[in-house]
Scaffold this active site. Sequence first.
Site, PDB file in Angstrom:
ATOM      1  N   CYS A  86       0.859  -1.183   0.000  1.00  0.00           N
ATOM      2  CA  CYS A  86       0.000   0.000   0.000  1.00  0.00           C
ATOM      3  C   CYS A  86       0.898   1.237   0.000  1.00  0.00           C
ATOM      4  O   CYS A  86       1.774   1.373   0.851  1.00  0.00           O
ATOM      5  CB  CYS A  86      -0.907  -0.003   1.234  1.00  0.00           C
ATOM      6  N   CYS A  89       0.275   3.281   3.516  1.00  0.00           N
ATOM      7  CA  CYS A  89       0.727   2.836   4.839  1.00  0.00           C
ATOM      8  C   CYS A  89       1.814   1.760   4.830  1.00  0.00           C
ATOM      9  O   CYS A  89       2.352   1.417   5.875  1.00  0.00           O
ATOM     10  CB  CYS A  89      -0.455   2.338   5.661  1.00  0.00           C
ATOM     11  N   CYS A 104      -7.011  -4.731 -18.970  1.00  0.00           N
ATOM     12  CA  CYS A 104      -8.033  -3.787 -18.511  1.00  0.00           C
ATOM     13  C   CYS A 104      -7.464  -2.384 -18.311  1.00  0.00           C
ATOM     14  O   CYS A 104      -8.211  -1.427 -18.177  1.00  0.00           O
ATOM     15  CB  CYS A 104      -8.689  -4.284 -17.222  1.00  0.00           C
ATOM     16  N   CYS A 135      -7.278  -1.128   1.532  1.00  0.00           N
ATOM     17  CA  CYS A 135      -6.164  -1.660   2.322  1.00  0.00           C
ATOM     18  C   CYS A 135      -6.683  -2.146   3.670  1.00  0.00           C
ATOM     19  O   CYS A 135      -7.451  -1.453   4.341  1.00  0.00           O
ATOM     20  CB  CYS A 135      -5.111  -0.574   2.518  1.00  0.00           C
ATOM     21  N   HIS A 141      -8.473   3.343  -0.553  1.00  0.00           N
ATOM     22  CA  HIS A 141      -9.006   2.759  -1.792  1.00  0.00           C
ATOM     23  C   HIS A 141      -7.845   2.273  -2.662  1.00  0.00           C
ATOM     24  O   HIS A 141      -6.898   2.999  -2.928  1.00  0.00           O
ATOM     25  CB  HIS A 141      -9.809   3.816  -2.550  1.00  0.00           C
ATOM     26  N   HIS A 144     -10.924  -2.245  -7.419  1.00  0.00           N
ATOM     27  CA  HIS A 144     -12.129  -3.073  -7.338  1.00  0.00           C
ATOM     28  C   HIS A 144     -11.791  -4.518  -7.653  1.00  0.00           C
ATOM     29  O   HIS A 144     -10.757  -4.811  -8.251  1.00  0.00           O
ATOM     30  CB  HIS A 144     -13.194  -2.555  -8.310  1.00  0.00           C
ATOM     31  N   ASP A 148     -13.874 -12.182 -13.052  1.00  0.00           N
ATOM     32  CA  ASP A 148     -13.455 -12.611 -14.390  1.00  0.00           C
ATOM     33  C   ASP A 148     -11.941 -12.834 -14.477  1.00  0.00           C
ATOM     34  O   ASP A 148     -11.331 -12.659 -15.525  1.00  0.00           O
ATOM     35  CB  ASP A 148     -13.901 -11.597 -15.445  1.00  0.00           C
ATOM     36  N   ARG A 156     -10.306 -11.015 -10.241  1.00  0.00           N
ATOM     37  CA  ARG A 156      -9.421 -10.001 -10.820  1.00  0.00           C
ATOM     38  C   ARG A 156      -9.430  -8.796  -9.891  1.00  0.00           C
ATOM     39  O   ARG A 156     -10.402  -8.053  -9.824  1.00  0.00           O
ATOM     40  CB  ARG A 156      -9.876  -9.593 -12.222  1.00  0.00           C
ATOM     41  N   CYS A 158      -8.388  -5.453  -9.619  1.00  0.00           N
ATOM     42  CA  CYS A 158      -8.009  -4.397 -10.559  1.00  0.00           C
ATOM     43  C   CYS A 158      -7.594  -3.171  -9.731  1.00  0.00           C
ATOM     44  O   CYS A 158      -8.443  -2.480  -9.170  1.00  0.00           O
ATOM     45  CB  CYS A 158      -9.215  -4.107 -11.448  1.00  0.00           C
TER      46      CYS A 158
END
Length: 178
Positions: A86, A89, A104, A135, A141, A144, A148, A156, A158
């Site tokens: 992350c 942090c 993607c 996290c 954030h 997502h 798939d 996945r 992403c």
Amino acid sequence: MKKTINIALTCLCFLFFIQPAIAQPNQFKADNPYYSRTDTKALNVSNEIWKKILSKELYKVAREGATEQAFTGSLYRNETKGTYYCAVCGNGLFLSTAKFASACGWPSFYEPLRAKSVLYKKDSSHNMVRTEVVCGRCGSHLGHIFDDGPEPTGKRFCMNSVSLDFEPSVTPKKIGSF
């Protein structure tokens, strides 16, 4: 005499430039007192404090849930072996062995490093229902998760590159032959 001076200068360069980078690989995070790659204790830090610590781009994605533009992230095409953390942090998130090319536009993984590395939240923004990945330590954030992805999980993850730090694995080099 010249040889002694060259050796001394080389040692000084090592002590002042190379050695600190080894001792503290994340010294660019020195202005973030919450950044740790070893502490897994959950953080409760206000967005007011994060806004003072994080870059504008990282704050917008990690704390406000924005998404970086597809195909622009620095880690999208990264194929180096290592660990993803992350960027807020320092929490360990993914291993490069779980990364796959998804086309993607964002780095994609099929499983997190540990079960509690990430947490999941319902996201109903933009007239869609998705599962947000945050996290597990700081709640920032990351991206997502979708159903798939490849086997073995079919998931996945992403992720936004800006929300991730990457540290390559250190592979010992073979010296000589035996």
